[in-house]
Enzyme design. Structure first.
Site, mmCIF file in Angstrom:
data_model
loop_
_atom_site.group_PDB
_atom_site.id
_atom_site.type_symbol
_atom_site.label_atom_id
_atom_site.label_comp_id
_atom_site.label_asym_id
_atom_site.label_seq_id
_atom_site.Cartn_x
_atom_site.Cartn_y
_atom_site.Cartn_z
ATOM 1 N N LYS A 170 0.887 -1.177 0.000
ATOM 2 C CA LYS A 170 0.000 0.000 0.000
ATOM 3 C C LYS A 170 0.920 1.221 0.000
ATOM 4 C CE LYS A 170 -1.812 3.109 1.860
ATOM 5 N NZ LYS A 170 -1.646 4.516 1.397
ATOM 6 N N GLY A 201 -4.414 3.575 -2.457
ATOM 7 C CA GLY A 201 -5.559 4.083 -1.698
ATOM 8 C C GLY A 201 -5.152 4.808 -0.445
ATOM 9 N N GLY A 203 -4.572 5.850 3.566
ATOM 10 C CA GLY A 203 -3.991 5.226 4.762
ATOM 11 C C GLY A 203 -5.029 4.690 5.735
ATOM 12 N N PRO A 204 -5.976 5.552 6.157
ATOM 13 C CA PRO A 204 -6.934 5.080 7.167
ATOM 14 C C PRO A 204 -7.903 4.010 6.651
ATOM 15 C CG PRO A 204 -6.830 7.490 7.094
ATOM 16 C CD PRO A 204 -6.083 6.987 5.894
ATOM 17 N N GLY A 207 -4.648 1.216 4.121
ATOM 18 C CA GLY A 207 -3.490 0.966 4.994
ATOM 19 C C GLY A 207 -3.904 0.267 6.273
ATOM 20 N N GLU A 245 9.920 2.044 10.307
ATOM 21 C CA GLU A 245 10.927 3.067 9.985
ATOM 22 C C GLU A 245 10.224 4.401 10.122
ATOM 23 O OE1 GLU A 245 14.055 2.577 9.374
ATOM 24 O OE2 GLU A 245 14.119 0.423 9.009
ATOM 25 N N CYS A 279 13.861 11.643 5.986
ATOM 26 C CA CYS A 279 13.708 11.305 7.409
ATOM 27 C C CYS A 279 15.042 11.380 8.145
ATOM 28 C CB CYS A 279 13.096 9.929 7.548
ATOM 29 S SG CYS A 279 13.880 8.731 6.498
ATOM 30 N N GLU A 369 10.017 16.899 14.142
ATOM 31 C CA GLU A 369 10.376 16.716 12.739
ATOM 32 C C GLU A 369 9.558 17.674 11.887
ATOM 33 O OE1 GLU A 369 9.235 13.000 10.739
ATOM 34 O OE2 GLU A 369 11.343 12.905 10.204
HETATM 35 P P1 NAD Z 1 2.285 8.858 7.153
HETATM 36 O O1 NAD Z 1 2.568 8.097 8.375
HETATM 37 O O2 NAD Z 1 1.142 9.803 7.163
HETATM 38 O O3 NAD Z 1 2.005 7.873 5.938
HETATM 39 C C1 NAD Z 1 2.852 6.803 5.606
HETATM 40 C C2 NAD Z 1 2.023 5.693 4.990
HETATM 41 O O4 NAD Z 1 1.106 5.218 5.961
HETATM 42 C C3 NAD Z 1 1.176 6.126 3.788
HETATM 43 O O5 NAD Z 1 1.128 5.074 2.848
HETATM 44 C C4 NAD Z 1 -0.184 6.323 4.405
HETATM 45 O O6 NAD Z 1 -1.240 6.150 3.496
HETATM 46 C C5 NAD Z 1 -0.204 5.227 5.435
HETATM 47 N N1 NAD Z 1 -1.136 5.440 6.542
HETATM 48 C C6 NAD Z 1 -1.611 6.629 7.031
HETATM 49 N N2 NAD Z 1 -2.483 6.401 8.039
HETATM 50 C C7 NAD Z 1 -2.565 5.055 8.196
HETATM 51 C C8 NAD Z 1 -3.271 4.203 9.094
HETATM 52 N N3 NAD Z 1 -4.090 4.692 10.028
HETATM 53 N N4 NAD Z 1 -3.082 2.872 8.985
HETATM 54 C C9 NAD Z 1 -2.245 2.360 8.079
HETATM 55 N N5 NAD Z 1 -1.561 3.102 7.194
HETATM 56 C C10 NAD Z 1 -1.700 4.443 7.255
HETATM 57 O O7 NAD Z 1 3.629 9.561 6.785
HETATM 58 P P2 NAD Z 1 3.945 10.475 5.533
HETATM 59 O O8 NAD Z 1 3.451 11.849 5.810
HETATM 60 O O9 NAD Z 1 3.455 9.817 4.299
HETATM 61 O O10 NAD Z 1 5.554 10.402 5.515
HETATM 62 C C11 NAD Z 1 6.352 11.266 6.227
HETATM 63 C C12 NAD Z 1 6.891 10.604 7.480
HETATM 64 O O11 NAD Z 1 7.585 9.401 7.185
HETATM 65 C C13 NAD Z 1 7.909 11.452 8.187
HETATM 66 O O12 NAD Z 1 7.625 11.455 9.564
HETATM 67 C C14 NAD Z 1 9.230 10.743 7.934
HETATM 68 O O13 NAD Z 1 10.240 10.950 8.844
HETATM 69 C C15 NAD Z 1 8.817 9.345 7.882
HETATM 70 N N6 NAD Z 1 9.800 8.572 7.128
HETATM 71 C C16 NAD Z 1 10.648 7.718 7.789
HETATM 72 C C17 NAD Z 1 11.601 6.985 7.096
HETATM 73 C C18 NAD Z 1 12.529 6.054 7.761
HETATM 74 O O14 NAD Z 1 13.093 5.208 7.100
HETATM 75 N N7 NAD Z 1 12.738 6.116 9.056
HETATM 76 C C19 NAD Z 1 11.679 7.114 5.720
HETATM 77 C C20 NAD Z 1 10.829 7.986 5.093
HETATM 78 C C21 NAD Z 1 9.874 8.699 5.806
#
Ligand code: NAD
Length: 462
Positions: A170, A201, A203-204, A207, A245, A279, A369
């Site tokens: 996803k 699709g 996240g909520p 995902g 991550e 990140c 962040e």
């Molecule tokens: P996010 O957590 O909003 O979304 C990440 C993914 O999770 C997306 O695919 C999203 O659709 C999904 N998602 C959202 N809500 C969900 C839920 N309730 N259940 C399951 N899946 C859900 O993050 P973002 O805004 O897309 O990305 C930015 C963040 O990612 C930053 O905090 C960044 O630091 C972090 N990041 C970390 C790494 C790492 O390797 N440590 C790498 C890249 C990004």
């Protein structure tokens, strides 16, 4: 590439069960460039069933054959490098040269590394009177963010496939087009039907359905700490494995003996690349008080050079969030020496490369962040003070240390509570484990350590 109006399920593009779609927007000009299906929980269930059905066959496919498929995948990605770069530029907004070198180049290298590891990894070992088998963990639910969209997909899918797992992906809603391109590449590379499945699709919806699906054995998530915490709790409740991550607030520690001009220039470049949406970016620069004013002047001048060449951030939401943090920094009493919250262009989700001086460790801009092109410069009095500031956040993903002598930098890096440290500007290594201490995550990606995440052991005693 032309967007698909279906989901990649069980080896073919198939219609989603509902009519909902996600618009894909080019952040440089705010135009809609495509639409992809928004999968429902029912679609996720279809994908997981396909992955479950394909698991027994793929799990017993000899590693050398899995390696052949991964090498083919690497070759398809390499052949489509320009298209990958163009797609990421269109949906993420990153400048074309960066898309070529990093967004396309790194995933090709990582896919290649897993083709090699699948062929060479010791999937069986003798331990005394036991034979230890490293078996696939099972069906993997992979959830990825938008900031390095193809890299994050490949960093999960390639080791999972090398391990003999099957995958349901996803991807982030902002960058689904390069995920569709990846599914095309998997298809072209000749993986059996059901071994890899794509559900685009929200996240909520999609995902959450994937993370909570009872027939997923391992959830691998990259994204925000807030969502990661929920996914970890869901996985814990179901007693299933999880890799997270998450975010970071990494420190760039410049020791007094370092080449200050170089350390500042590389540090600013690190924060501004990908518009600050990395990140592991070194968003806190730590400088000795005796060199502080000089470092601030160098950082401000270096940041100003990025004003014309920096790309937009990914979305209006992200732009507003980053500008909100810049306003907060000003309100907290930090001193703006480059950039600021004003919109630098009329169209597109741009943010000015921004540098704050006089930042103190407890300020929000030094703790949270921001995920945009914003650098905070902090001062320290001695090495213990520098270490206390460097480790003084909930995160521990990455960092950098600069010193005149490499051994001096290494000695400091050994004391840091963080998963990766670049010594005097050390290069990215796609085989080195990547992941976080503290709230930056659980587990490691890349190389042999990343492969081990997708394996479980069985011991046979003789
Ligand atoms: P996010 O957590 O909003 O979304 C990440 C993914 O999770 C997306 O695919 C999203 O659709 C999904 N998602 C959202 N809500 C969900 C839920 N309730 N259940 C399951 N899946 C859900 O993050 P973002 O805004 O897309 O990305 C930015 C963040 O990612 C930053 O905090 C960044 O630091 C972090 N990041 C970390 C790494 C790492 O390797 N440590 C790498 C890249 C990004």
């Amino acid at each position: 590439m032309k967007p698909h109006d279906g989901l990649y399920l069980d080896g073919a593009w198939r219609p989603a069960s509902g009519p909902a779609v996600v618009d894909v927007v080019n952040p440089a000009d705010e135009q809609i460039i495509g639409r992809v299906p928004a999968a429902t929980a029912e679609d996720v269930d279809t994908a997981v069933r396909a992955a479950r059905a394909a698991l027994p066959g793929w799990a017993v496919t000899p590693p050398a054959e899995r390696a052949v498929r991964l090498a083919a995948l690497r070759d398809v990605l390499a052949a489509r490098k320009d298209e990958i770069a163009e797609t990421v530029t269109a949906e993420l907004g990153s400048p074309p040269a960066f898309s070529q070198a990093v967004h396309a180049g790194v995933p090709i290298a990582v896919a290649g590394s897993y083709a090699e590891l699948a062929a060479t990894y010791a999937f069986e070992e003798r331990v005394g009177n036991s034979l230890v088998l490293h078996e696939p963990a099972g069906v993997v639910g992979a959830i990825t963010p938008w900031n390095y969209p193809l890299h994050q997909i490949v960093a999960k899918a390639a080791p999972a496939l090398a391990a003999g797992c099957t995958v349901v992906l996803k991807p982030a809603e902002d960058t689904p087009l390069v995920a569709q391109l990846f599914a095309e590449a998997v298809h072209e590379a000749g993986f059996p039907a059901g071994v890899f499945n794509l559900v685009t699709g929200l996240g909520p919806v999609a995902g959450q359905a994937l993370a909570g699906h009872p027939d997923v054995d391992l959830v691998s998530f990259t994204g925000s700490t807030a969502v990661g915490r929920r996914i970890g709790a869901t996985a814990g409740g179901a007693v299933k494995r999880v890799a997270l991550e998450l975010g970071g607030k990494s420190a760039n520690v410049i020791l007094p003996s370092a080449d200050l001009a170089r350390a500042v220039a590389v540090g600013v470049a690190n924060v501004m690349s990908n518009s600050g949406q990395t990140c592991s970016a070194w968003t806190r620069m730590l400088v000795h008080s005796a060199q502080y004013d000089e470092a601030v002047a160098l950082a401000a001048a270096a940041a100003a050079k990025y004003a014309e060449r920096i790309g937009p951030v990914v979305s209006a939401r992200q732009r507003d969030r980053v500008r909100g943090y810049i306003e907060k920094g000003v309100a907290e009493g930090a001193r703006l020496v480059a950039g600021g919250p004003e919109a630098p262009r009329e169209r597109g989700y741009y943010v000015s490369p921004t540098v704050f001086a006089d930042v103190t460790p407890e300020m929000a801009i030094a703790q949270e962040e921001i995920f945009g092109p914003v650098l905070s410069v902090l001062r320290y009095t001695d090495e213990d003070d520098a270490l206390r500031i460097a480790d003084g956040t909930v995160y521990g993903l990455a960092g950098a240390v600069w010193a005149g002598d490499e051994a001096e930098a290494v000695a400091f890096a050994r004391r840091m509570a963080t998963g990766q440290v670049d010594i005097n500007g050390g290069r990215f290594n796609p085989l080195a484990p990547f992941g976080g201490y503290k709230q930056s995550g659980v587990g490691r990606e890349l190389g042999a350590h990343g492969l081990a995440e997708y394996l479980q052991t069985k011991s046979l005693q003789f």
